[in-house]
Write a protein that holds these residues in place. Structure first.
Motif, PDB file in Angstrom:
ATOM      1  N   ASN A 118     -45.291 -32.217   4.816  1.00 30.75           N
ATOM      2  CA  ASN A 118     -45.678 -31.476   3.613  1.00 30.75           C
ATOM      3  C   ASN A 118     -44.854 -30.198   3.437  1.00 30.75           C
ATOM      4  OD1 ASN A 118     -47.247 -31.178   1.258  1.00 30.75           O
ATOM      5  ND2 ASN A 118     -48.671 -29.801   2.286  1.00 30.75           N
ATOM      6  N   GLY A 119     -43.547 -30.336   3.585  1.00 26.22           N
ATOM      7  CA  GLY A 119     -42.667 -29.185   3.411  1.00 26.22           C
ATOM      8  C   GLY A 119     -42.624 -28.720   1.965  1.00 26.22           C
ATOM      9  N   GLN A 120     -42.692 -27.417   1.756  1.00 24.62           N
ATOM     10  CA  GLN A 120     -42.695 -26.831   0.413  1.00 24.62           C
ATOM     11  C   GLN A 120     -41.721 -25.657   0.379  1.00 24.62           C
ATOM     12  OE1 GLN A 120     -44.719 -28.059  -2.066  1.00 24.62           O
ATOM     13  NE2 GLN A 120     -45.685 -29.557  -0.697  1.00 24.62           N
ATOM     14  N   VAL A 121     -41.111 -25.445  -0.804  1.00 23.11           N
ATOM     15  CA  VAL A 121     -40.280 -24.267  -0.996  1.00 23.11           C
ATOM     16  C   VAL A 121     -40.701 -23.599  -2.300  1.00 23.11           C
ATOM     17  CG1 VAL A 121     -38.434 -25.602  -2.133  1.00 23.11           C
ATOM     18  CG2 VAL A 121     -37.928 -23.353  -1.147  1.00 23.11           C
ATOM     19  N   GLU A 122     -40.795 -22.266  -2.264  1.00 26.49           N
ATOM     20  CA  GLU A 122     -41.185 -21.498  -3.437  1.00 26.49           C
ATOM     21  C   GLU A 122     -40.338 -20.232  -3.527  1.00 26.49           C
ATOM     22  OE1 GLU A 122     -45.309 -20.629  -2.910  1.00 26.49           O
ATOM     23  OE2 GLU A 122     -45.982 -22.626  -3.540  1.00 26.49           O
ATOM     24  N   GLN A 127     -34.338 -11.869  -3.410  1.00 22.63           N
ATOM     25  CA  GLN A 127     -33.514 -13.052  -3.148  1.00 22.63           C
ATOM     26  C   GLN A 127     -34.115 -13.934  -2.057  1.00 22.63           C
ATOM     27  OE1 GLN A 127     -31.668 -12.713  -6.069  1.00 22.63           O
ATOM     28  NE2 GLN A 127     -30.337 -13.954  -4.806  1.00 22.63           N
ATOM     29  N   ASN A 128     -35.413 -13.878  -1.884  1.00 17.32           N
ATOM     30  CA  ASN A 128     -36.059 -14.632  -0.818  1.00 17.32           C
ATOM     31  C   ASN A 128     -36.602 -15.968  -1.321  1.00 17.32           C
ATOM     32  OD1 ASN A 128     -35.599 -12.434   0.806  1.00 17.32           O
ATOM     33  ND2 ASN A 128     -37.648 -11.592   0.531  1.00 17.32           N
ATOM     34  N   ILE A 129     -36.602 -16.947  -0.434  1.00 17.78           N
ATOM     35  CA  ILE A 129     -37.350 -18.176  -0.679  1.00 17.78           C
ATOM     36  C   ILE A 129     -38.343 -18.357   0.462  1.00 17.78           C
ATOM     37  CG2 ILE A 129     -35.605 -19.355  -2.076  1.00 17.78           C
ATOM     38  CD1 ILE A 129     -34.762 -20.914   0.416  1.00 17.78           C
ATOM     39  N   TYR A 162     -27.045 -21.729   5.561  1.00 15.22           N
ATOM     40  CA  TYR A 162     -27.836 -22.537   6.486  1.00 15.22           C
ATOM     41  C   TYR A 162     -28.310 -21.688   7.655  1.00 15.22           C
ATOM     42  CZ  TYR A 162     -23.628 -22.769   9.373  1.00 15.22           C
ATOM     43  OH  TYR A 162     -22.527 -22.441  10.133  1.00 15.22           O
ATOM     44  N   SER A 163     -29.358 -22.184   8.296  1.00 14.38           N
ATOM     45  CA  SER A 163     -29.853 -21.560   9.526  1.00 14.38           C
ATOM     46  C   SER A 163     -30.140 -22.673  10.528  1.00 14.38           C
ATOM     47  CB  SER A 163     -31.124 -20.767   9.270  1.00 14.38           C
ATOM     48  OG  SER A 163     -31.660 -20.288  10.497  1.00 14.38           O
ATOM     49  N   LEU A 164     -29.639 -22.505  11.751  1.00 15.01           N
ATOM     50  CA  LEU A 164     -29.874 -23.494  12.807  1.00 15.01           C
ATOM     51  C   LEU A 164     -31.162 -23.222  13.574  1.00 15.01           C
ATOM     52  CD1 LEU A 164     -26.251 -23.795  14.245  1.00 15.01           C
ATOM     53  CD2 LEU A 164     -27.373 -25.296  12.596  1.00 15.01           C
ATOM     54  N   ASN A 165     -31.773 -22.080  13.307  1.00 14.19           N
ATOM     55  CA  ASN A 165     -33.003 -21.724  14.015  1.00 14.19           C
ATOM     56  C   ASN A 165     -33.793 -20.740  13.154  1.00 14.19           C
ATOM     57  OD1 ASN A 165     -35.018 -21.351  15.884  1.00 14.19           O
ATOM     58  ND2 ASN A 165     -33.699 -20.516  17.489  1.00 14.19           N
ATOM     59  N   ALA A 166     -34.296 -21.239  12.023  1.00 17.03           N
ATOM     60  CA  ALA A 166     -34.981 -20.374  11.063  1.00 17.03           C
ATOM     61  C   ALA A 166     -36.391 -20.021  11.512  1.00 17.03           C
ATOM     62  CB  ALA A 166     -35.040 -21.052   9.701  1.00 17.03           C
ATOM     63  N   SER A 167     -37.025 -20.924  12.266  1.00 17.97           N
ATOM     64  CA  SER A 167     -38.396 -20.696  12.722  1.00 17.97           C
ATOM     65  C   SER A 167     -38.739 -21.797  13.721  1.00 17.97           C
ATOM     66  CB  SER A 167     -39.355 -20.720  11.523  1.00 17.97           C
ATOM     67  OG  SER A 167     -40.659 -20.348  11.913  1.00 17.97           O
ATOM     68  N   THR A 168     -40.017 -21.943  14.036  1.00 17.78           N
ATOM     69  CA  THR A 168     -40.467 -23.018  14.917  1.00 17.78           C
ATOM     70  C   THR A 168     -41.506 -23.877  14.200  1.00 17.78           C
ATOM     71  OG1 THR A 168     -42.200 -21.635  15.863  1.00 17.78           O
ATOM     72  CG2 THR A 168     -40.066 -21.677  17.006  1.00 17.78           C
ATOM     73  N   ARG A 169     -41.712 -25.069  14.724  1.00 12.79           N
ATOM     74  CA  ARG A 169     -42.639 -26.006  14.092  1.00 12.79           C
ATOM     75  C   ARG A 169     -44.051 -25.430  13.981  1.00 12.79           C
ATOM     76  NH1 ARG A 169     -42.407 -31.872  13.724  1.00 12.79           N
ATOM     77  NH2 ARG A 169     -40.621 -31.909  15.161  1.00 12.79           N
ATOM     78  N   SER A 170     -44.463 -24.701  14.987  1.00  9.58           N
ATOM     79  CA  SER A 170     -45.835 -24.182  15.005  1.00  9.58           C
ATOM     80  C   SER A 170     -46.052 -23.002  14.058  1.00  9.58           C
ATOM     81  CB  SER A 170     -46.229 -23.773  16.423  1.00  9.58           C
ATOM     82  OG  SER A 170     -45.390 -22.728  16.885  1.00  9.58           O
ATOM     83  N   SER A 171     -44.970 -22.396  13.562  1.00  8.18           N
ATOM     84  CA  SER A 171     -45.104 -21.191  12.732  1.00  8.18           C
ATOM     85  C   SER A 171     -45.692 -21.482  11.357  1.00  8.18           C
ATOM     86  CB  SER A 171     -43.744 -20.509  12.571  1.00  8.18           C
ATOM     87  OG  SER A 171     -43.266 -20.071  13.818  1.00  8.18           O
ATOM     88  N   SER A 173     -44.593 -21.402   8.458  1.00  7.23           N
ATOM     89  CA  SER A 173     -43.975 -20.775   7.287  1.00  7.23           C
ATOM     90  C   SER A 173     -42.847 -19.850   7.733  1.00  7.23           C
ATOM     91  CB  SER A 173     -44.999 -19.981   6.471  1.00  7.23           C
ATOM     92  OG  SER A 173     -45.475 -18.872   7.207  1.00  7.23           O
ATOM     93  N   VAL A 174     -41.937 -19.595   6.795  1.00  4.09           N
ATOM     94  CA  VAL A 174     -40.853 -18.655   7.051  1.00  4.09           C
ATOM     95  C   VAL A 174     -40.299 -18.188   5.709  1.00  4.09           C
ATOM     96  CG1 VAL A 174     -39.000 -20.389   7.123  1.00  4.09           C
ATOM     97  CG2 VAL A 174     -38.748 -18.258   8.402  1.00  4.09           C
ATOM     98  N   THR A 175     -39.782 -16.989   5.691  1.00  2.00           N
ATOM     99  CA  THR A 175     -39.121 -16.444   4.505  1.00  2.00           C
ATOM    100  C   THR A 175     -37.633 -16.287   4.799  1.00  2.00           C
ATOM    101  OG1 THR A 175     -41.092 -15.264   3.745  1.00  2.00           O
ATOM    102  CG2 THR A 175     -38.965 -14.467   2.940  1.00  2.00           C
TER     103      THR A 175
END
Length: 213
Positions: A118-122, A127-129, A162-171, A173-175
């Protein structure tokens, strides 16, 4: 194409007489010079060249992602080759009179790890997503520590972030802050997970598009 031992002349690179010397996968090879011709390309050849150019441009911006995460090296076909083959066959459509991307079919990674749920982008502030997903760790081989890999693409400028390590699965969410030059442009976003040691990777998901403020 022929392979050769260095012999008394040693290895060489470039054109010598009617042949070209080079190295390929650690071997010394010689190729005959291509014959010049004035045949016009067929319609099929023109289509393939158009697709090849599109895919090459796209992949040039995400080389570190593809080289780590697209399929598995098998000795004869690199990860980049696999990505190129897939994108040419599956992710480009004809919209008269042009060939265009079907962004929903683009993959930035390919593997057997459990993917994003259930990945979502908003659109966020400035300049953040903002990306969000459901924590599905401990299902199959998925772990809470799996890294989130994200690719953002703007087709008019052919710009990639691109980001190779934007966050972790358990987080969950990320901005992500994007560069100012993308202000006002619509960007397309893909995400995937990879294990901490990069041994396992999921097949990526297209999260959609966002027009930046």
């Amino acid at each position: 194409m022929a392979t050769y031992n260095k012999g008394i002349l040693g290895a060489f690179s470039g054109k010598v007489g009617p042949v070209v010397g080079a190295t390929w996968r650690g071997k010394y090879v010689m190729r005959s010079l291509p014959k010049k011709g004035n045949r016009l390309p067929t319609e099929f050849q023109q289509v393939q060249r158009t697709k090849f150019t599109m895919v090459t441009e796209f992949l040039s911006g995400i080389q570190p992602v593809v080289k780590r995460y697209f399929g598995r090296e098998n000795g004869t076909k690199t990860r980049r080759n696999q990505a190129m083959s897939y994108l040419i066959k599956e992710a480009i459509v004809f919209n008269d009179p042009d060939y265009e991307w079907d962004y929903s079919k683009i993959l930035i990674s390919k593997g057997d790890l459990l993917g994003i749920d259930n990945g979502q982008v908003e659109l966020g502030t400035d300049q953040n997503i903002d990306l969000s997903w459901i924590n599905n760790s401990d299902q199959g081989e998925a772990l809470a520590t799996d890294k989130l890999v994200v690719v953002v693409y703007e087709p008019t400028l052919k710009a990639t972030v691109y980001s190779l390590n934007a966050s972790t699965r358990s987080s969950e969410s990320v901005t992500l802050e994007l560069p100012n030059y993308l202000s006002g442009f619509k960007v397309h976003v893909w995400a995937t997970f990879a294990s901490e040691d990069d041994a396992f990777v999921a097949t990526s998901h297209y999260l959609g598009s966002v027009t930046l403020s």
